[in-house]
Design a protein around this motif. Structure first.
Motif, PDB file in Angstrom:
ATOM      1  N   ALA A 125      27.775  43.231  38.315  1.00 11.46           N
ATOM      2  CA  ALA A 125      27.775  44.209  39.348  1.00 11.46           C
ATOM      3  C   ALA A 125      28.349  43.861  40.489  1.00 11.46           C
ATOM      4  CB  ALA A 125      26.490  45.035  39.182  1.00 11.46           C
ATOM      5  N   LYS A 126      28.374  42.516  41.038  1.00  6.84           N
ATOM      6  CA  LYS A 126      28.688  41.928  42.118  1.00  6.84           C
ATOM      7  C   LYS A 126      30.100  42.098  42.106  1.00  6.84           C
ATOM      8  CE  LYS A 126      24.395  39.213  42.507  1.00  6.84           C
ATOM      9  NZ  LYS A 126      24.117  37.576  42.226  1.00  6.84           N
ATOM     10  N   ALA A 127      30.727  42.102  43.533  1.00  3.12           N
ATOM     11  CA  ALA A 127      31.928  42.009  43.844  1.00  3.12           C
ATOM     12  C   ALA A 127      32.697  40.738  43.491  1.00  3.12           C
ATOM     13  CB  ALA A 127      32.126  42.428  45.479  1.00  3.12           C
ATOM     14  N   ASP A 128      31.772  39.334  43.673  1.00  2.00           N
ATOM     15  CA  ASP A 128      32.351  38.337  43.457  1.00  2.00           C
ATOM     16  C   ASP A 128      32.307  37.747  41.700  1.00  2.00           C
ATOM     17  OD1 ASP A 128      29.752  37.820  43.218  1.00  2.00           O
ATOM     18  OD2 ASP A 128      29.457  36.368  44.667  1.00  2.00           O
ATOM     19  N   SER A 129      31.985  38.654  40.856  1.00  2.00           N
ATOM     20  CA  SER A 129      32.233  38.474  39.620  1.00  2.00           C
ATOM     21  C   SER A 129      33.479  38.206  39.033  1.00  2.00           C
ATOM     22  CB  SER A 129      31.325  39.537  38.817  1.00  2.00           C
ATOM     23  OG  SER A 129      31.630  39.314  37.395  1.00  2.00           O
ATOM     24  N   THR A 130      33.863  37.084  38.699  1.00  7.54           N
ATOM     25  CA  THR A 130      34.996  36.556  38.179  1.00  7.54           C
ATOM     26  C   THR A 130      34.916  35.960  36.829  1.00  7.54           C
ATOM     27  OG1 THR A 130      35.112  34.456  39.106  1.00  7.54           O
ATOM     28  CG2 THR A 130      36.075  36.337  40.406  1.00  7.54           C
ATOM     29  N   HIS A 131      33.804  35.789  36.170  1.00  4.92           N
ATOM     30  CA  HIS A 131      33.612  35.001  34.857  1.00  4.92           C
ATOM     31  C   HIS A 131      34.372  35.589  33.676  1.00  4.92           C
ATOM     32  CE1 HIS A 131      31.093  34.112  31.161  1.00  4.92           C
ATOM     33  NE2 HIS A 131      31.404  32.913  31.616  1.00  4.92           N
ATOM     34  N   VAL A 132      34.860  34.957  33.054  1.00  4.92           N
ATOM     35  CA  VAL A 132      35.862  35.271  31.678  1.00  4.92           C
ATOM     36  C   VAL A 132      35.055  34.526  30.526  1.00  4.92           C
ATOM     37  CG1 VAL A 132      37.876  35.446  30.606  1.00  4.92           C
ATOM     38  CG2 VAL A 132      38.000  35.498  32.981  1.00  4.92           C
ATOM     39  N   PRO A 133      34.346  35.250  29.725  1.00  6.61           N
ATOM     40  CA  PRO A 133      33.465  34.719  28.579  1.00  6.61           C
ATOM     41  C   PRO A 133      34.679  33.849  27.611  1.00  6.61           C
ATOM     42  CG  PRO A 133      32.862  37.020  28.717  1.00  6.61           C
ATOM     43  CD  PRO A 133      34.256  37.073  29.636  1.00  6.61           C
ATOM     44  N   ILE A 183      32.046  47.370  32.641  1.00  5.49           N
ATOM     45  CA  ILE A 183      31.096  48.464  32.399  1.00  5.49           C
ATOM     46  C   ILE A 183      29.822  48.444  33.258  1.00  5.49           C
ATOM     47  CG2 ILE A 183      31.448  48.181  29.767  1.00  5.49           C
ATOM     48  CD1 ILE A 183      29.218  46.381  29.555  1.00  5.49           C
ATOM     49  N   PHE A 184      29.996  47.435  34.427  1.00  2.00           N
ATOM     50  CA  PHE A 184      28.740  47.203  35.080  1.00  2.00           C
ATOM     51  C   PHE A 184      29.057  47.461  36.564  1.00  2.00           C
ATOM     52  CE2 PHE A 184      27.028  44.614  31.719  1.00  2.00           C
ATOM     53  CZ  PHE A 184      26.062  45.387  31.405  1.00  2.00           C
ATOM     54  N   ARG A 185      30.318  47.233  37.143  1.00  6.18           N
ATOM     55  CA  ARG A 185      30.579  47.356  38.537  1.00  6.18           C
ATOM     56  C   ARG A 185      31.163  48.580  39.185  1.00  6.18           C
ATOM     57  NH1 ARG A 185      33.918  42.250  40.454  1.00  6.18           N
ATOM     58  NH2 ARG A 185      35.433  43.005  39.267  1.00  6.18           N
ATOM     59  N   ALA A 186      30.562  48.955  40.209  1.00  4.65           N
ATOM     60  CA  ALA A 186      31.012  50.280  40.511  1.00  4.65           C
ATOM     61  C   ALA A 186      32.126  49.902  41.489  1.00  4.65           C
ATOM     62  CB  ALA A 186      29.898  50.653  41.919  1.00  4.65           C
ATOM     63  N   PRO A 187      33.004  50.966  41.823  1.00  5.09           N
ATOM     64  CA  PRO A 187      34.324  50.805  42.744  1.00  5.09           C
ATOM     65  C   PRO A 187      34.019  50.277  44.153  1.00  5.09           C
ATOM     66  CG  PRO A 187      34.303  53.157  41.565  1.00  5.09           C
ATOM     67  CD  PRO A 187      32.886  52.300  41.427  1.00  5.09           C
ATOM     68  N   PRO A 188      34.806  49.698  44.713  1.00  7.69           N
ATOM     69  CA  PRO A 188      34.828  49.090  46.127  1.00  7.69           C
ATOM     70  C   PRO A 188      34.066  50.265  46.952  1.00  7.69           C
ATOM     71  CG  PRO A 188      36.595  48.285  45.207  1.00  7.69           C
ATOM     72  CD  PRO A 188      36.172  49.043  44.228  1.00  7.69           C
ATOM     73  N   ALA A 189      33.186  50.200  47.741  1.00 10.16           N
ATOM     74  CA  ALA A 189      32.746  50.872  48.613  1.00 10.16           C
ATOM     75  C   ALA A 189      33.459  50.920  50.081  1.00 10.16           C
ATOM     76  CB  ALA A 189      31.101  50.902  48.803  1.00 10.16           C
ATOM     77  N   ASP A 190      34.035  49.577  50.079  1.00 10.42           N
ATOM     78  CA  ASP A 190      34.510  49.458  51.461  1.00 10.42           C
ATOM     79  C   ASP A 190      36.134  49.224  51.114  1.00 10.42           C
ATOM     80  OD1 ASP A 190      35.773  48.305  53.824  1.00 10.42           O
ATOM     81  OD2 ASP A 190      34.221  46.757  54.022  1.00 10.42           O
ATOM     82  N   PRO A 191      36.957  50.157  51.977  1.00 10.55           N
ATOM     83  CA  PRO A 191      38.498  50.130  51.756  1.00 10.55           C
ATOM     84  C   PRO A 191      38.960  48.731  51.736  1.00 10.55           C
ATOM     85  CG  PRO A 191      37.750  51.940  52.966  1.00 10.55           C
ATOM     86  CD  PRO A 191      36.608  51.127  52.974  1.00 10.55           C
ATOM     87  N   SER A 192      38.604  47.901  52.361  1.00  8.83           N
ATOM     88  CA  SER A 192      39.136  46.525  52.910  1.00  8.83           C
ATOM     89  C   SER A 192      38.826  45.772  51.646  1.00  8.83           C
ATOM     90  CB  SER A 192      38.615  46.014  54.203  1.00  8.83           C
ATOM     91  OG  SER A 192      37.104  45.834  54.170  1.00  8.83           O
ATOM     92  N   VAL A 193      37.950  45.807  50.759  1.00  9.31           N
ATOM     93  CA  VAL A 193      37.524  45.109  49.673  1.00  9.31           C
ATOM     94  C   VAL A 193      38.194  45.623  48.372  1.00  9.31           C
ATOM     95  CG1 VAL A 193      35.590  44.324  48.150  1.00  9.31           C
ATOM     96  CG2 VAL A 193      35.212  44.793  50.775  1.00  9.31           C
ATOM     97  N   SER A 194      38.719  44.806  47.832  1.00  4.79           N
ATOM     98  CA  SER A 194      39.486  44.900  46.505  1.00  4.79           C
ATOM     99  C   SER A 194      39.107  43.918  45.611  1.00  4.79           C
ATOM    100  CB  SER A 194      40.960  44.431  46.991  1.00  4.79           C
ATOM    101  OG  SER A 194      41.736  44.779  45.716  1.00  4.79           O
ATOM    102  N   TYR A 195      38.861  44.677  44.506  1.00  6.78           N
ATOM    103  CA  TYR A 195      38.599  43.834  43.089  1.00  6.78           C
ATOM    104  C   TYR A 195      38.857  44.520  41.881  1.00  6.78           C
ATOM    105  CZ  TYR A 195      34.117  46.278  43.546  1.00  6.78           C
ATOM    106  OH  TYR A 195      32.986  47.135  43.619  1.00  6.78           O
ATOM    107  N   LYS A 196      39.011  43.971  40.717  1.00  5.47           N
ATOM    108  CA  LYS A 196      39.167  44.829  39.494  1.00  5.47           C
ATOM    109  C   LYS A 196      38.648  43.695  38.238  1.00  5.47           C
ATOM    110  CE  LYS A 196      44.128  43.806  39.062  1.00  5.47           C
ATOM    111  NZ  LYS A 196      45.514  44.661  38.839  1.00  5.47           N
ATOM    112  N   PRO A 197      38.233  44.492  37.235  1.00  2.00           N
ATOM    113  CA  PRO A 197      38.235  45.808  37.085  1.00  2.00           C
ATOM    114  C   PRO A 197      36.405  46.363  37.517  1.00  2.00           C
ATOM    115  CG  PRO A 197      37.350  44.369  35.152  1.00  2.00           C
ATOM    116  CD  PRO A 197      37.719  43.556  36.160  1.00  2.00           C
TER     117      PRO A 197
END
Length: 376
Positions: free
Chosen positions: A310-318, A238-252
Motif C-alpha cells: 500500500a506504500k508509495a515506495d513499493s516497487t517489488h516484482v515477485p 490491489i492494495f495501493r490507493a491513488p496518490p493523494a498528492d498531485p506532486s507524487v507519481s506512482y503506478k499501479p
C-alpha cells in the motif's frame, strides 16, 4: 566457534548462489567450489561485483575454485553440496543437474556428501532423495531450507543485495511431517553446517521439522506470485490507493472506479485460496500453533502484504512474474503443482488453487514453446 576447513560445492551461481558462496567463503570454514554455467566466462575473467548494504561493495570477488560444470567439479569429495538453482522439474530435474555426483564412478571413489537444497516450493527433495537412495550407499543426507532474502542479478556478474538474508535449516525426512525432534546425529549435522553459514554472516534458524516452514512460506507464493504472474501487475494494483498528492507519481494503484469490486471479490478470493492451503496443512498433520501452522497465517499473510504494497515506495516484482516477463520458466510445479498433488492424495478440495495451477500451466507452456522455437 571454529573447526577444520571443509570442501563445499555450490551449484547455481545466480544472485542467491553468489551471496551464499560469499557467506561460505567469509566464514573461513569452507573451501568453496562454485559451478557457474551461463556466467562462467565473465566471472572467471572479472569476478563477481557485490553491491550489498550488508556485506559492502566488493569488486572482482571469486570463490576458491570456479568450474564450468558439475562434471568438472566432481574430482574430489565434498562435505556439503549446496544447490541454489531454481527447481523446474519439467525442464530439468535436480538429480540430472547433479548427475556426475550421483554416478557409480563418483560413488565408488568418494562418499556421498550432505546435499543442502536452497530451493522454493514443496517436495523439491524427493527426486534427489530417490536418486541417492538408488546408489545403495545408505540413507541420503539432505538438509532442506526456507530462504528469505532480497537480492537480484543486475548483470551476469553484478549482484544487488539489501541488508537481509535468513535461512531456516532442517533435515529432510521423506513423507514425515510430524517428527518434531532432531536426533543427536541430525542436530550435529545441522549445527555443523549452520555454524559455517552463521560465521559467514547470515542469519540461520535450525528447525526440527522443515516441511511446515516451507509450507508456511509457500502461502505467499501460491496466492501472490500466481496473481501477479497471471494479471501481469504487481501487488500495489490491489492494495495501493491513488496518490493523494498531485506532486507524487506512482503506478499501479487501485482505480476508485472499481475499487469496491477489488475489495468485494479479489481480496476475499485470495483469502479463500489461503484457506484451502490451511485445510491441506491440517490434513498433513500440521497443528494450529505458532511452531506449526497457525490459523492466523491467512490474515497475517494478506495484511502483511497489504502493509508493504500500500506504500508509495513499493516497487517489488515477485520472482515468478519477473521470470515470466523475461521469458524464463516459472516455478509452477513446485509452488502449485505439488500442492495440487498433495491435496489429491489427502482428499482435500482446493478448487481455487487448481484453477490457478491450470492457468499458470498455460503461461509455462508458452514460455517453453518460445524457448524451444528460439523465440526467447
Amino acid at each position: 566457534m571454529s573447526g577444520p576447513v571443509k570442501d563445499v560445492l555450490l551449484v547455481g551461481f545466480g544472485a542467491v548462489g553468489a551471496i551464499y558462496s560469499l557467506i561460505l567463503k567469509r566464514s573461513g570454514l569452507a573451501r568453496v567450489t562454485v559451478v557457474a554455467r551461463s556466467n562462467y566466462n565473465i566471472v572467471n575473467s572479472e569476478g563477481i561485483h557485490f553491491q550489498s548494504r550488508k556485506y559492502g561493495e566488493i569488486k572482482g570477488w571469486k570463490p576458491d575454485r570456479l568450474c564450468k560444470s558439475v562434471a568438472d567439479a566432481a574430482d574430489r569429495p565434498y562435505s556439503y553440496v549446496m544447490v541454489t538453482t531454481k527447481a523446474i522439474p519439467e525442464v530439468i530435474k535436480t538429480s540430472k543437474i547433479l548427475a556426475p555426483l550421483l554416478s557409480a564412478e563418483y560413488s565408488a571413489q568418494f562418499p556421498q556428501p550432505t546435499y543442502v537444497l536452497v530451493q522454493n516450493g514443496l517436495n523439491v527433495e524427493v527426486d534427489l532423495y530417490n536418486a541417492i537412495k538408488a546408489l545403495g550407499k545408505g540413507d541420503p543426507s539432505i538438509i532442506s531450507t526456507a530462504l528469505w532474502i532480497g537480492t537480484n542479478l543486475l548483470a551476469p556478474n553484478v549482484v544487488e543485495h539489501n541488508d537481509f538474508d535468513r535461512l531456516a535449516l532442517g533435515i529432510y525426512r521423506p513423507g514425515d511431517y510430524t517428527t518434531t525432534v532432531n536426533s543427536p546425529e541430525e542436530s550435529s549435522l545441522l549445527k555443523d553446517f549452520g555454524n559455517i553459514l552463521e560465521t559467514g554472516g547470515t542469519t540461520i534458524t535450525i528447525v526440527p521439522e522443515i516441511q511446515r516452514t516451507k509450507f508456511n512460506k509457500n502461502f505467499w507464493n501460491v496466492a501472490f506470485s500466481s496473481l501477479t504472474t497471471l494479471t501481469q501487475y504487481t501487488l500495489p494494483a490491489i492494495f495501493r490507493a491513488p496518490p493523494a498528492d498531485p506532486s507524487v507519481s506512482y503506478k499501479p494503484f487501485v482505480s476508485p472506479t472499481t475499487a469496491e469490486l477489488i475489495s468485494t471479490y479479489t481480496i476475499p478470493a485470495i483469502k479463500a485460496t489461503l484457506e484451502e492451503l490451511l485445510a491441506l496443512g491440517r490434513a498433513l498433520g500440521f497443528p494450529d500453533s505458532v511452531d506449526g501452522l497457525p490459523s492466523s497465517i491467512v490474515a497475517n499473510v494478506v495484511e502483511g502484504t497489504r502493509a508493504i504494497h500500500a506504500k508509495a515506495d513499493s516497487t517489488h516484482v515477485p520472482s515468478m512474474l519477473l521470470d515470466a516477463q523475461k521469458g524464463q520458466p516459472i516455478e509452477v510445479e513446485v509452488i502449485l503443482g505439488e500442492v495440487v498433488r498433495m491435496a489429491k492424495a489427502h482428499n482435500v478440495a482446493i478448487p481455487r488453487i487448481e484453477t490457478l495451477y491450470a492457468l499458470l500451466l498455460v503461461v509455462q507452456n508458452q514460455i517453453l514453446r518460445k524457448i524451444e522455437m528460439g523465440e526467447s
